[in-house]
Enzyme design. Sequence first.
Site, PDB file in Angstrom:
ATOM      1  N   TYR A 138      -4.492  -2.722   4.615  1.00 56.02           N
ATOM      2  CA  TYR A 138      -4.481  -1.314   5.045  1.00 56.02           C
ATOM      3  C   TYR A 138      -5.206  -1.164   6.372  1.00 56.02           C
ATOM      4  O   TYR A 138      -4.795  -0.406   7.244  1.00 56.02           O
ATOM      5  CB  TYR A 138      -5.178  -0.434   4.006  1.00 56.02           C
ATOM      6  CG  TYR A 138      -4.426  -0.295   2.697  1.00 56.02           C
ATOM      7  CD1 TYR A 138      -3.256   0.451   2.624  1.00 56.02           C
ATOM      8  CD2 TYR A 138      -4.889  -0.892   1.533  1.00 56.02           C
ATOM      9  CE1 TYR A 138      -2.571   0.590   1.419  1.00 56.02           C
ATOM     10  CE2 TYR A 138      -4.213  -0.749   0.329  1.00 56.02           C
ATOM     11  CZ  TYR A 138      -3.052  -0.012   0.282  1.00 56.02           C
ATOM     12  OH  TYR A 138      -2.379   0.129  -0.901  1.00 56.02           O
ATOM     13  N   LYS A 147       1.697   5.305  15.240  1.00 61.68           N
ATOM     14  CA  LYS A 147       2.314   5.768  13.988  1.00 61.68           C
ATOM     15  C   LYS A 147       1.638   7.020  13.420  1.00 61.68           C
ATOM     16  O   LYS A 147       2.302   8.014  13.131  1.00 61.68           O
ATOM     17  CB  LYS A 147       2.259   4.626  12.955  1.00 61.68           C
ATOM     18  CG  LYS A 147       2.824   4.982  11.611  1.00 61.68           C
ATOM     19  CD  LYS A 147       2.716   3.815  10.633  1.00 61.68           C
ATOM     20  CE  LYS A 147       1.709   4.093   9.553  1.00 61.68           C
ATOM     21  NZ  LYS A 147       1.642   3.057   8.516  1.00 61.68           N
ATOM     22  N   TYR A 148       0.327   7.013  13.271  1.00 59.65           N
ATOM     23  CA  TYR A 148      -0.367   8.132  12.616  1.00 59.65           C
ATOM     24  C   TYR A 148      -0.334   9.394  13.474  1.00 59.65           C
ATOM     25  O   TYR A 148      -0.201  10.496  12.966  1.00 59.65           O
ATOM     26  CB  TYR A 148      -1.804   7.714  12.258  1.00 59.65           C
ATOM     27  CG  TYR A 148      -1.796   6.560  11.286  1.00 59.65           C
ATOM     28  CD1 TYR A 148      -1.466   6.766   9.953  1.00 59.65           C
ATOM     29  CD2 TYR A 148      -2.038   5.255  11.713  1.00 59.65           C
ATOM     30  CE1 TYR A 148      -1.410   5.705   9.055  1.00 59.65           C
ATOM     31  CE2 TYR A 148      -1.990   4.194  10.829  1.00 59.65           C
ATOM     32  CZ  TYR A 148      -1.668   4.420   9.502  1.00 59.65           C
ATOM     33  OH  TYR A 148      -1.591   3.369   8.625  1.00 59.65           O
ATOM     34  N   GLU A 206      -1.405   7.649  -5.282  1.00 59.06           N
ATOM     35  CA  GLU A 206      -1.396   6.213  -4.986  1.00 59.06           C
ATOM     36  C   GLU A 206      -1.473   5.443  -6.306  1.00 59.06           C
ATOM     37  O   GLU A 206      -2.234   5.787  -7.187  1.00 59.06           O
ATOM     38  CB  GLU A 206      -2.585   5.870  -4.063  1.00 59.06           C
ATOM     39  CG  GLU A 206      -2.791   4.410  -3.774  1.00 59.06           C
ATOM     40  CD  GLU A 206      -1.595   3.692  -3.162  1.00 59.06           C
ATOM     41  OE1 GLU A 206      -1.139   4.090  -2.089  1.00 59.06           O
ATOM     42  OE2 GLU A 206      -1.124   2.721  -3.796  1.00 59.06           O
ATOM     43  N   ASP A 235       1.984   6.053 -10.330  1.00 55.51           N
ATOM     44  CA  ASP A 235       3.226   5.727  -9.645  1.00 55.51           C
ATOM     45  C   ASP A 235       3.864   7.075  -9.312  1.00 55.51           C
ATOM     46  O   ASP A 235       3.936   7.953 -10.180  1.00 55.51           O
ATOM     47  CB  ASP A 235       4.138   4.905 -10.578  1.00 55.51           C
ATOM     48  CG  ASP A 235       5.355   4.389  -9.839  1.00 55.51           C
ATOM     49  OD1 ASP A 235       6.067   5.208  -9.213  1.00 55.51           O
ATOM     50  OD2 ASP A 235       5.595   3.173  -9.866  1.00 55.51           O
ATOM     51  N   MET A 236       4.274   7.252  -8.069  1.00 48.55           N
ATOM     52  CA  MET A 236       4.787   8.573  -7.669  1.00 48.55           C
ATOM     53  C   MET A 236       5.963   9.016  -8.534  1.00 48.55           C
ATOM     54  O   MET A 236       6.183  10.205  -8.753  1.00 48.55           O
ATOM     55  CB  MET A 236       5.162   8.575  -6.189  1.00 48.55           C
ATOM     56  CG  MET A 236       6.308   7.665  -5.817  1.00 48.55           C
ATOM     57  SD  MET A 236       6.673   7.716  -4.067  1.00 48.55           S
ATOM     58  CE  MET A 236       5.470   6.591  -3.392  1.00 48.55           C
ATOM     59  N   GLU A 258       5.027   6.874   3.644  1.00 47.32           N
ATOM     60  CA  GLU A 258       5.287   5.788   4.598  1.00 47.32           C
ATOM     61  C   GLU A 258       5.510   4.554   3.747  1.00 47.32           C
ATOM     62  O   GLU A 258       4.572   3.834   3.431  1.00 47.32           O
ATOM     63  CB  GLU A 258       4.110   5.634   5.565  1.00 47.32           C
ATOM     64  CG  GLU A 258       4.454   4.777   6.763  1.00 47.32           C
ATOM     65  CD  GLU A 258       4.519   3.299   6.436  1.00 47.32           C
ATOM     66  OE1 GLU A 258       5.613   2.819   6.030  1.00 47.32           O
ATOM     67  OE2 GLU A 258       3.498   2.623   6.575  1.00 47.32           O
ATOM     68  N   GLU A 267      11.314  -2.079   1.471  1.00 44.59           N
ATOM     69  CA  GLU A 267      10.161  -1.953   0.565  1.00 44.59           C
ATOM     70  C   GLU A 267      10.452  -0.868  -0.474  1.00 44.59           C
ATOM     71  O   GLU A 267       9.551  -0.323  -1.100  1.00 44.59           O
ATOM     72  CB  GLU A 267       8.885  -1.667   1.360  1.00 44.59           C
ATOM     73  CG  GLU A 267       8.459  -2.891   2.176  1.00 44.59           C
ATOM     74  CD  GLU A 267       7.188  -2.698   2.996  1.00 44.59           C
ATOM     75  OE1 GLU A 267       6.497  -1.676   2.838  1.00 44.59           O
ATOM     76  OE2 GLU A 267       6.899  -3.585   3.817  1.00 44.59           O
TER      77      GLU A 267
HETATM   78  C1  LIG Z   1       2.950   0.794   3.583  1.00 48.65           C
HETATM   79  S1  LIG Z   1       1.639   1.395   2.585  1.00 48.65           S
HETATM   80  C2  LIG Z   1       1.198   2.851   3.471  1.00 48.65           C
HETATM   81  C3  LIG Z   1      -0.182   3.320   3.153  1.00 48.65           C
HETATM   82  C4  LIG Z   1      -0.656   4.526   3.948  1.00 48.65           C
HETATM   83  N1  LIG Z   1       0.151   5.685   3.697  1.00 48.65           N
HETATM   84  C5  LIG Z   1      -0.675   4.219   5.442  1.00 48.65           C
HETATM   85  O1  LIG Z   1       0.201   4.715   6.148  1.00 48.65           O
HETATM   86  O2  LIG Z   1      -1.562   3.511   5.897  1.00 48.65           O
HETATM   87  C6  LIG Z   1       2.544   2.018   1.207  1.00 48.65           C
HETATM   88  C7  LIG Z   1       1.641   2.500   0.110  1.00 48.65           C
HETATM   89  O3  LIG Z   1       2.437   3.070  -0.913  1.00 48.65           O
HETATM   90  C8  LIG Z   1       1.973   2.657  -2.175  1.00 48.65           C
HETATM   91  N2  LIG Z   1       3.121   2.756  -3.081  1.00 48.65           N
HETATM   92  C9  LIG Z   1       4.282   2.075  -2.991  1.00 48.65           C
HETATM   93  N3  LIG Z   1       5.111   2.452  -3.969  1.00 48.65           N
HETATM   94  C10 LIG Z   1       4.459   3.387  -4.701  1.00 48.65           C
HETATM   95  C11 LIG Z   1       4.796   4.144  -5.849  1.00 48.65           C
HETATM   96  N4  LIG Z   1       5.985   4.002  -6.445  1.00 48.65           N
HETATM   97  N5  LIG Z   1       3.907   5.039  -6.292  1.00 48.65           N
HETATM   98  C12 LIG Z   1       2.700   5.193  -5.696  1.00 48.65           C
HETATM   99  N6  LIG Z   1       2.313   4.502  -4.621  1.00 48.65           N
HETATM  100  C13 LIG Z   1       3.187   3.594  -4.119  1.00 48.65           C
HETATM  101  C14 LIG Z   1       1.462   1.243  -1.950  1.00 48.65           C
HETATM  102  O4  LIG Z   1       0.532   0.865  -2.938  1.00 48.65           O
HETATM  103  C15 LIG Z   1       0.843   1.402  -0.580  1.00 48.65           C
HETATM  104  O5  LIG Z   1      -0.479   1.829  -0.692  1.00 48.65           O
END
Ligand SMILES: C[S@@+](CC[C@H](N)C(=O)[O-])C[C@H]1O[C@@H](n2cnc3c(N)ncnc32)[C@H](O)[C@@H]1O
Length: 517
Positions: A138, A147-148, A206, A235-236, A258, A267
Amino acid sequence: MALQSRWYSEPIRLLMLPRTSFLRNPKGFPVLSKAHQQYLTRFLRLRFPPWLLLSDVGIIAGANPSVASDPSPAPTPAEAATKVAENVEDPLQHLKYIRHLQQTQPSRPPMERFGQGYQDYLQSPLQPLTDNLESITYEVFEKDPVKYEWYERAIALALKDLRDEHLGEGREILVAVVGAGRGPLVTRALLASRSTGFKIRCYAVEKNPNAHVLLQRRNATDKLCNDQVTVVKSDMRSWPGPTLPNGEVSKVDILVSELLGSFADNELSPECLDGVQHVLHPDHGINIPQSYSAHLTPISTPKLYSDLLGRASPTDINMTTTDKWELPYVVMLHQIDYLAHDASAEPQPSIGETWSFAHPISPRILAQARQRAGGTTDAGGWVGGDGSNEHNARTSKLTFTCPNRGVCHGLAGYFETVLYRNTQGTAVELSTNPVTMEAKSKDMISWFPIFFPLKTPITIPDNAEMEVTMWRQTDDRKVWYEWVVEVFEATAAAESKKRRKLGMSELHSSRKNGCLM
Ligand SMILES: C[S@@+](CC[C@H](N)C(=O)[O-])C[C@H]1O[C@@H](n2cnc3c(N)ncnc32)[C@H](O)[C@@H]1O
């Protein structure tokens, strides 16, 4: 230029610069032409730059007595005249000039500085859905200077549109960041709220327990968060949605995520966002990103090919071997040559769009997917479970024009995304596509390209056409890619719509190593 570009992709160990490569500047000193300087700069930026050998540029006095005392045949009058001129010159001028060039190289662009040591280094793509990322991963994401910032701009535009078009004054806007990681996008949502003056209520979802702890800490210690963010460990796809202080479960106005990989959807962003769409307001809910697309182009890369050739195929914990040629790799492509060019845009490569995804999707599609997952019985008595993710399968057939002969070792993949396009048409976009990245998100460093290898390289003649067919395949459990490349002779016969097929790759499939949903 095409020939130079092709040589650049070869494993060059030594560049020989004979005296004839040098020009004289107005003061009489030896210099290289601008084109040669640029070519040298490309080589000097490689992880392992070649040696430079100056040849035929004059004898260094005393360096090699046997040469100096060697009786030479008598010079012609013209040679004698140049020799006189050379004798008064510094015999080290060419060397000094090359040293000067080496020391005054332009600074590397941010992506190259950031990725130093990762040039042409093959990595397995991350799977943040199945694997929990480490804090250091991270931290690397969070270094992105673009990006941000772009997300903040997109959220601000969306807040304005919602306020103006749908919500009016007085109601808090509900913003959920799903897959929040350590919370950088939560901070950006709060900053967008501050800059626009529109009040938001923020949720951070998250599933990674390590990141969840850090999110909680950020919420408690960060002044901007001020303990006002609701942090949810879930999990979302199984999050029911925000519960308001009065206990009512509400709908989200803006869903920020993201979940993009180097090839946009690799992903499983489409699968995750479908799974969380039930929390989004059905009338005016906005997804950021709104859409994303995958792009590719055929490349020549002897370096990556020989690297793969020398590797053993990976074995997982169940001792199942995956063929190393049947996997995509994330890699900071460097020592490569693009094979496809549009005559009008040379030297830009031509990069084709394979497919795209947009969110939110039609509720009818989601309803149908739910039915299929349940294993509906059709008239023929079918009770299958497969098919619930079929709407996220894709197929693409792209044709590329390849003016110059070469060898194709695989496909380079990129992505573009529209984070938000407002009602006036202003769009905030990100891109890793080399043709559009400069205009859309210059200096963004979060994503390296993806590489789909070919088991057997394919030879391309001059004036050829390549056809690349790609599939995003899925069942109810995972997603994988399949790819095949065909080469055609694009001669006069092509005008009469008849093309002669010259070669075809095997069908490659990453099914054995698919991304688990
Ligand atoms: C690429 S990272 C981005 C993290 C943060 N938003 C950033 O931009 O720095 C994707 C994040 O989504 C989380 N994630 C992926 N699939 C998910 C799901 N189904 N439910 C909850 N979180 C999820 C991962 O654990 C990870 O922390």
